[in-house]
Write a protein that holds these residues in place. Structure first.
Motif, PDB file in Angstrom:
ATOM      1  N   VAL A 173      -1.460  65.149 -40.343  1.00  0.00           N
ATOM      2  CA  VAL A 173      -0.329  64.319 -39.944  1.00  0.00           C
ATOM      3  C   VAL A 173      -0.524  63.922 -38.476  1.00  0.00           C
ATOM      4  O   VAL A 173      -0.022  64.560 -37.556  1.00  0.00           O
ATOM      5  CB  VAL A 173       1.005  65.073 -40.134  1.00  0.00           C
ATOM      6  CG1 VAL A 173       2.178  64.169 -39.762  1.00  0.00           C
ATOM      7  CG2 VAL A 173       1.141  65.546 -41.564  1.00  0.00           C
ATOM      8  N   ARG A 174      -1.328  62.887 -38.266  1.00  0.00           N
ATOM      9  CA  ARG A 174      -1.625  62.368 -36.928  1.00  0.00           C
ATOM     10  C   ARG A 174      -2.290  61.015 -37.076  1.00  0.00           C
ATOM     11  O   ARG A 174      -2.669  60.612 -38.163  1.00  0.00           O
ATOM     12  CB  ARG A 174      -2.546  63.317 -36.157  1.00  0.00           C
ATOM     13  CG  ARG A 174      -3.890  63.489 -36.824  1.00  0.00           C
ATOM     14  CD  ARG A 174      -4.809  64.405 -36.021  1.00  0.00           C
ATOM     15  NE  ARG A 174      -6.062  64.599 -36.697  1.00  0.00           N
ATOM     16  CZ  ARG A 174      -7.067  63.730 -36.726  1.00  0.00           C
ATOM     17  NH1 ARG A 174      -6.957  62.579 -36.093  1.00  0.00           N
ATOM     18  NH2 ARG A 174      -8.176  63.993 -37.373  1.00  0.00           N
ATOM     19  N   PHE A 175      -2.424  60.307 -35.964  1.00  0.00           N
ATOM     20  CA  PHE A 175      -3.115  59.024 -35.958  1.00  0.00           C
ATOM     21  C   PHE A 175      -4.612  59.250 -35.808  1.00  0.00           C
ATOM     22  O   PHE A 175      -5.041  60.207 -35.179  1.00  0.00           O
ATOM     23  CB  PHE A 175      -2.611  58.136 -34.816  1.00  0.00           C
ATOM     24  CG  PHE A 175      -1.206  57.660 -35.004  1.00  0.00           C
ATOM     25  CD1 PHE A 175      -0.924  56.651 -35.909  1.00  0.00           C
ATOM     26  CD2 PHE A 175      -0.167  58.223 -34.285  1.00  0.00           C
ATOM     27  CE1 PHE A 175       0.372  56.205 -36.092  1.00  0.00           C
ATOM     28  CE2 PHE A 175       1.131  57.787 -34.455  1.00  0.00           C
ATOM     29  CZ  PHE A 175       1.397  56.783 -35.375  1.00  0.00           C
ATOM     30  N   GLY A 176      -5.413  58.328 -36.361  1.00  0.00           N
ATOM     31  CA  GLY A 176      -6.865  58.396 -36.212  1.00  0.00           C
ATOM     32  C   GLY A 176      -7.300  57.976 -34.827  1.00  0.00           C
ATOM     33  O   GLY A 176      -6.567  57.304 -34.095  1.00  0.00           O
ATOM     34  N   ASN A 177      -8.520  58.336 -34.427  1.00  0.00           N
ATOM     35  CA  ASN A 177      -8.980  58.081 -33.063  1.00  0.00           C
ATOM     36  C   ASN A 177      -9.941  56.901 -32.924  1.00  0.00           C
ATOM     37  O   ASN A 177     -10.447  56.657 -31.849  1.00  0.00           O
ATOM     38  CB  ASN A 177      -9.646  59.342 -32.492  1.00  0.00           C
ATOM     39  CG  ASN A 177     -10.924  59.707 -33.225  1.00  0.00           C
ATOM     40  OD1 ASN A 177     -11.409  58.980 -34.085  1.00  0.00           O
ATOM     41  ND2 ASN A 177     -11.475  60.855 -32.884  1.00  0.00           N
ATOM     42  N   ALA A 178     -10.225  56.186 -34.011  1.00  0.00           N
ATOM     43  CA  ALA A 178     -11.246  55.128 -33.954  1.00  0.00           C
ATOM     44  C   ALA A 178     -10.831  53.953 -33.074  1.00  0.00           C
ATOM     45  O   ALA A 178     -11.625  53.436 -32.312  1.00  0.00           O
ATOM     46  CB  ALA A 178     -11.592  54.633 -35.353  1.00  0.00           C
ATOM     47  N   GLY A 179      -9.621  53.497 -33.156  1.00  0.00           N
ATOM     48  CA  GLY A 179      -9.184  52.373 -32.341  1.00  0.00           C
ATOM     49  C   GLY A 179      -9.666  51.031 -32.889  1.00  0.00           C
ATOM     50  O   GLY A 179     -10.354  50.950 -33.900  1.00  0.00           O
ATOM     51  N   GLN A 180      -9.318  49.978 -32.187  1.00  0.00           N
ATOM     52  CA  GLN A 180      -9.695  48.633 -32.603  1.00  0.00           C
ATOM     53  C   GLN A 180     -11.040  48.233 -32.029  1.00  0.00           C
ATOM     54  O   GLN A 180     -11.462  48.748 -30.998  1.00  0.00           O
ATOM     55  CB  GLN A 180      -8.645  47.615 -32.147  1.00  0.00           C
ATOM     56  CG  GLN A 180      -7.337  47.753 -32.855  1.00  0.00           C
ATOM     57  CD  GLN A 180      -6.343  46.699 -32.386  1.00  0.00           C
ATOM     58  OE1 GLN A 180      -6.472  46.138 -31.311  1.00  0.00           O
ATOM     59  NE2 GLN A 180      -5.348  46.447 -33.202  1.00  0.00           N
ATOM     60  N   ASN A 181     -11.701  47.290 -32.702  1.00  0.00           N
ATOM     61  CA  ASN A 181     -12.942  46.676 -32.229  1.00  0.00           C
ATOM     62  C   ASN A 181     -14.051  47.689 -31.942  1.00  0.00           C
ATOM     63  O   ASN A 181     -14.745  47.585 -30.941  1.00  0.00           O
ATOM     64  CB  ASN A 181     -12.681  45.806 -30.996  1.00  0.00           C
ATOM     65  CG  ASN A 181     -11.664  44.735 -31.279  1.00  0.00           C
ATOM     66  OD1 ASN A 181     -11.620  44.174 -32.367  1.00  0.00           O
ATOM     67  ND2 ASN A 181     -10.822  44.454 -30.308  1.00  0.00           N
TER      68      ASN A 181
END
Length: 148
Positions: free
Chosen positions: A49-57
């Motif tokens: 239960v967390r956001f992923g770390n990849a990010g945009q672009n």
């Protein structure tokens, strides 16, 4: 992307995946339903239960080079009349313009040791892009213009 169901945030359909390899993502560049365009093992689906770390672009898809050509010739008819002959060719090299690869890491199946068992379409380019015209193949256009 990764499945957003683990976020417990209603209305959210996708989120960023986790990037697990350091440095830039390797671009393999293969095109087709069973081919990999990028190194899929650089990412993992988020299961906590967390956001992923990849990010945009994190990486870019294939480029869409295009070469168009046109020839015009103007003929004078009298003092103030002209006849213009035009020949235009769009995408003269007949280069395919591929769409972006599928990036949903939820579809990838991993073995217990972390190796990939099945890609299930992730990382594959299976579509072509439209570049503003109805079709992407070479297109010829001839024209005649009378000016007065």
């Amino acid at each position: 992307t990764s499945n957003a169901n683990v976020l417990n945030a209603p209305g959210t359909t996708n989120q960023f995946a986790d990037k697990v390899k350091e440095g830039p993502v390797d671009i393999i560049g293969d095109v087709g339903p069973q081919a990999q365009y990028f190194d899929v093992s650089a990412f993992r689906a988020v299961t906590d239960v967390r956001f992923g770390n990849a990010g945009q672009n994190v990486f870019v898809g294939p480029t869409a080079p295009n070469v168009d050509m046109s020839l015009f010739r103007v003929f004078r008819i009298g003092r103030d009349r002209t006849l213009q002959l035009r020949a235009e060719c769009f995408n003269i090299t007949n280069t395919a313009h591929f769409g972006n690869p599928s990036t949903n890491m939820t579809n990838v199946t991993f073995n217990a040791d972390g190796s990939i068992r099945a890609l299930n379409g992730t990382g594959a380019i299976t579509t072509t892009d439209r570049t503003g015209r109805q079709y992407d193949e070479r297109e010829w256009r001839l024209g005649l213009r009378f000016g007065f």
